[in-house]
Design an enzyme around this catalytic site. Structure first.
Site, mmCIF file in Angstrom:
data_model
loop_
_atom_site.group_PDB
_atom_site.id
_atom_site.type_symbol
_atom_site.label_atom_id
_atom_site.label_comp_id
_atom_site.label_asym_id
_atom_site.label_seq_id
_atom_site.Cartn_x
_atom_site.Cartn_y
_atom_site.Cartn_z
ATOM 1 N N HIS A 106 0.819 -1.207 0.000
ATOM 2 C CA HIS A 106 0.000 0.000 0.000
ATOM 3 C C HIS A 106 0.851 1.255 0.000
ATOM 4 C CE1 HIS A 106 -3.042 -3.009 0.872
ATOM 5 N NE2 HIS A 106 -3.728 -2.240 0.062
ATOM 6 N N GLU A 133 -10.944 -10.468 -5.844
ATOM 7 C CA GLU A 133 -9.512 -10.365 -5.571
ATOM 8 C C GLU A 133 -8.970 -11.594 -4.861
ATOM 9 O OE1 GLU A 133 -8.759 -6.854 -3.230
ATOM 10 O OE2 GLU A 133 -10.573 -7.095 -2.040
ATOM 11 N N ASN A 176 -4.241 -6.511 -7.290
ATOM 12 C CA ASN A 176 -3.174 -6.460 -6.281
ATOM 13 C C ASN A 176 -3.252 -7.669 -5.359
ATOM 14 O OD1 ASN A 176 -2.816 -3.987 -7.433
ATOM 15 N ND2 ASN A 176 -3.839 -2.866 -5.815
ATOM 16 N N ASP A 177 -4.463 -7.922 -4.870
ATOM 17 C CA ASP A 177 -4.623 -9.085 -4.000
ATOM 18 C C ASP A 177 -4.762 -10.368 -4.804
ATOM 19 O OD1 ASP A 177 -4.443 -8.337 -1.258
ATOM 20 O OD2 ASP A 177 -6.221 -7.119 -1.556
ATOM 21 N N ARG A 200 2.420 -9.424 -1.307
ATOM 22 C CA ARG A 200 2.568 -8.272 -2.196
ATOM 23 C C ARG A 200 3.515 -7.218 -1.656
ATOM 24 N NH1 ARG A 200 -3.583 -5.743 -1.792
ATOM 25 N NH2 ARG A 200 -2.668 -3.744 -2.321
ATOM 26 N N CYS A 253 -9.748 -2.554 -10.865
ATOM 27 C CA CYS A 253 -9.232 -1.415 -10.098
ATOM 28 C C CYS A 253 -7.907 -1.720 -9.412
ATOM 29 C CB CYS A 253 -10.271 -0.941 -9.094
ATOM 30 S SG CYS A 253 -10.725 -2.205 -7.905
HETATM 31 C C1 PEP Z 1 -6.613 -4.851 -5.112
HETATM 32 O O1 PEP Z 1 -6.368 -5.739 -4.287
HETATM 33 O O2 PEP Z 1 -6.313 -4.953 -6.323
HETATM 34 C C2 PEP Z 1 -7.254 -3.613 -4.682
HETATM 35 C C3 PEP Z 1 -7.641 -2.702 -5.544
HETATM 36 O O3 PEP Z 1 -7.393 -3.433 -3.351
HETATM 37 P P1 PEP Z 1 -6.220 -2.907 -2.386
HETATM 38 O O4 PEP Z 1 -5.022 -2.608 -3.222
HETATM 39 O O5 PEP Z 1 -6.739 -1.720 -1.688
HETATM 40 O O6 PEP Z 1 -6.024 -4.085 -1.491
HETATM 41 MG MG MG Z 2 -7.321 -5.615 -2.364
#
Ligand code: PEP
Ligand code: MG
Length: 622
Positions: free
Chosen positions: A233, A475, A498-499, A509, A546
């Site tokens: 993050h 995700e 991302n997840d 990650r 996203c």
């Molecule tokens: C993701 O996991 O791709 C996502 C958009 O959520 P975050 O990055 O906030 O975990």
């Molecule tokens: Mg996520």
């Protein structure tokens, strides 16, 4: 891993219980043994993980584990005597403190351990060290802090560079003394990051998402950290700030002093410390080219994201804070595809109230007008807002009580947020989305709480949009496996790569040690993405992406080819993604996707995607 095996702890103690022999004290012997001038003045090129593009050039501010700020500061000629006195007092105070530590430790665990501190005292009392420090203040007019940091780091570095593991370990003692002296001289910590007055490149062992979010963009030109992975993050927040950034460099801070010049190359994932003139000139040109490209891309602002053969692509923005809605507007986004509401907790000392939530959401809706705003409910836990009273004893926080699981365990907190979301839905096109849904039961529970909150608002006569679209993040691989069932129960889905990458490839990650495995182009990840898009398209339900993959223009062709027609990106990435959309045709993208899906490894995928992208938008391919 939070806990280290005990055996390591023991090994580290026994290593530390070595004292310095007189002959090993470096200050006299070192100049003969190694070329100290080459210590930190040498050009260093360090690879890292690029998380936010661009080039930053400037003086560095080193924030080490202890959070000391050590700028190259000069003292006025008439202040030299006072500064020398301050240095002398600091050395005396540290001597007294180390002496006390020695006595306490000797009494508690024995003289063998107290000897560590005796060794520190011997080093500190060395006349050569003292005269060198004083000389730097008297003759070069350096501040005592800078003189201490520069001198001790140089010696420590020289020790580390010797081909002798026993002596290399001794560098730790010199760093210890440096910290003691700086602690005494500065008495200031990381908080100073908030009070910058001149432009710097921040170099840190680690930066939390909240520290990153609080970086002052007026003065922080770029940053680089020793820890961290591409999907962390911290990386995401860096993109939001739109400053060049690298993470996961590995240990390098001991080689750098505050005031050194560095270049953060966020395009190629490297930092260059003490660059030579030629390198500087090269990067100044790169920086100018970036500015020229950014100016050209800005001209796309009022044009739609539409392929060359007329397929409209909805291009939305990802935000963490309400003020970022304006950054999306400035790039001509079609709305907000992901509002990460957990960032409301950032810096909050108390639980945000319903009013706090509502004000934030209302502000976003007001800025975005009649375009959609997808509000994702709290995704707390794992590396997000770790300072909250979350379970601290989880062995694997990313597999633990985070996200929707946490909301469902804290229903009052969840209800408070949902009330605010629903109230905001009366103001515009608000949609609600649940994060990290893994089972259908979980989704149903979340929807039940939502329905319950709706009843409450009804009873209280409070306005809201009864048919507010309800969506979920996809995700977790389980969500893709059961996607047809999920699609029956939601109005839209959004793929969180991302997840999804993390959980599919079993790679943390945020962990630099496995960062090379964290790859959006891995065929296993691509297959899951393809399955989710195809299922949603079959069901006639909107599907967005996203995760950071959609912020990377490198993948835009492939995603369009896989059938995606909605992308949500960090504001800074919107122009590049739009540029790709406007430069390609759907059949071109579909052909690429067809060829990519026949491949079996991420490297071949990258090569093929790069080749095709280069044909259509060469200026975006590094
Ligand atoms: C993701 O996991 O791709 C996502 C958009 O959520 P975050 O990055 O906030 O975990
Ligand atoms: Mg996520």
């Amino acid at each position: 891993m939070r806990c280290k095996p005990r055996v390591n702890e023991q090994r580290s103690i026994s290593t530390r219980v070595r004292t310095w022999r007189k002959s090993e004290i470096p200050f006299d012997s070192f100049p003969a043994q190694c070329d100290l001038q080459r210590g930190t003045d040498r050009v260093q090129l360090l690879p890292g993980i690029a998380v936010s593009p661009g080039v930053a050039i400037g003086e560095v501010l080193v924030i080490d584990n202890e959070g000391f700020r050590i700028p190259r500061r000069f003292v006025a000629r008439d202040a030299v005597d006072d500064e020398l006195e301050r240095l002398s007092q600091a050395i005396s105070a540290v001597e007294a403190q180390i002496g006390r530590d020695r006595d306490t430790i000797t009494a508690k665990v024995g003289a063998q351990y107290g000897a560590i501190f005796s060794a520190h005292l011997t080093l500190l009392a060395d006349p050569k060290l003292r005269s060198e420090l004083e000389q730097m203040v008297r003759d070069r007019h350096y501040s005592p802090e800078y003189a201490v940091s520069r001198t001790l780091r140089r010696y420590a570095k020289a020790f580390q560079s010797l081909d002798n593991p026993y002596l290399a370990e001794r560098a730790v003692d010199l760093f210890d003394i440096e910290k003691h002296l700086l602690r005494n001289l500065t008495g200031r910590r990381r908080g100073e990051l908030a009070n910058l007055v001149s432009p710097v490149i921040v170099l840190a062992h680690t930066l939390t998402p909240s520290e990153t979010a609080n970086l002052d963009r007026r003065f922080v030109l770029g940053f680089a950290t020793e820890t961290g992975g591409a999907g962390s993050h911290t990386a995401i927040v860096a993109q939001g700030l739109e400053i060049p950034a690298l993470v996961g460099i590995g240990p390098f801070l001991s080689d750098v002093s505050g005031g050194d010049v560095a270049i953060v190359d966020g395009d190629h994932g490297q930092i260059i410390v003490q660059p030579d003139e030629e390198t500087l000139a090269h990067y100044r040109r790169e920086r100018e080219q970036h500015q020229t490209l950014a100016t050209r891309l800005r001209e796309l602002r009022d044009l739609k994201a539409q392929t060359a053969d007329g397929q409209r692509i909805e291009l939305l923005g990802n935000i963490e804070f309400p003020h970022e809605a304006e950054h999306c507007n400035a790039r001509g986004s079609d709305g907000i595809g992901l509002y990460r509401t957990e960032f409301l907790y950032l810096g909050a000392e108390t639980e945000p109230t319903e009013e706090d939530h509502y004000r934030a959401y209302a502000s976003v809706v007001e800025q975005v007008g009649d375009r959609p705003v997808v509000i994702r409910t709290l995704d707390l836990g794992a590396d997000k807002m770790a300072h909250l009273p979350l379970p601290s004893d989880e062995a694997n926080p990313v597999l633990g009580l985070r996200s929707i699981r946490l909301s469902l365990r804290n229903v009052p907190l969840f209800r408070t947020q949902l009330r605010a979301v629903l109230r905001a839905s009366a103001l515009g096109d608000v949609r609600v989305m649940f994060p990290m849904i893994t089972t259908v039961t979980e989704l149903r529970q979340a929807k039940m709480v939502l329905a319950d909150v709706m009843e409450d608002l009804d009873d209280a006569g409070i306005a809201f949009h009864r048919k507010i679209p309800v969506g979920m993040m996809v995700e977790v691989p389980a969500a893709v496996m059961l996607i047809d069932r999920f699609l029956e129960e939601v109005d839209f889905i959004s793929i969180g790569t991302n997840d999804l990458i993390q959980y599919t490839l079993a790679v943390d990650r945020g962990n630099r040690d496995v960062a090379s495995l964290y790859n959006p182009g891995d065929p296993a990840v691509l297959r899951l993405i393809e399955m989710a898009i195809a299922a949603a398209n079959r069901a006639g339900k909107p599907v967005n992406m996203c995760g950071q993959m959609s912020s990377n223009a490198f993948y835009t062709m492939l995603l369009i080819g896989l059938g995606l027609r909605r992308l949500s990106a960090t504001p800074g990435a919107i122009p590049e993604v739009k540029k790709v959309c406007r430069s390609v045709t759907v059949p071109q993208c579909e052909q690429l996707a067809g060829r990519v899906m026949a491949l079996d490894n991420a490297r071949d995928v990258a090569t093929l995607v790069r080749e095709e992208l280069k044909k259509v938008v060469p200026e975006l391919v590094a």
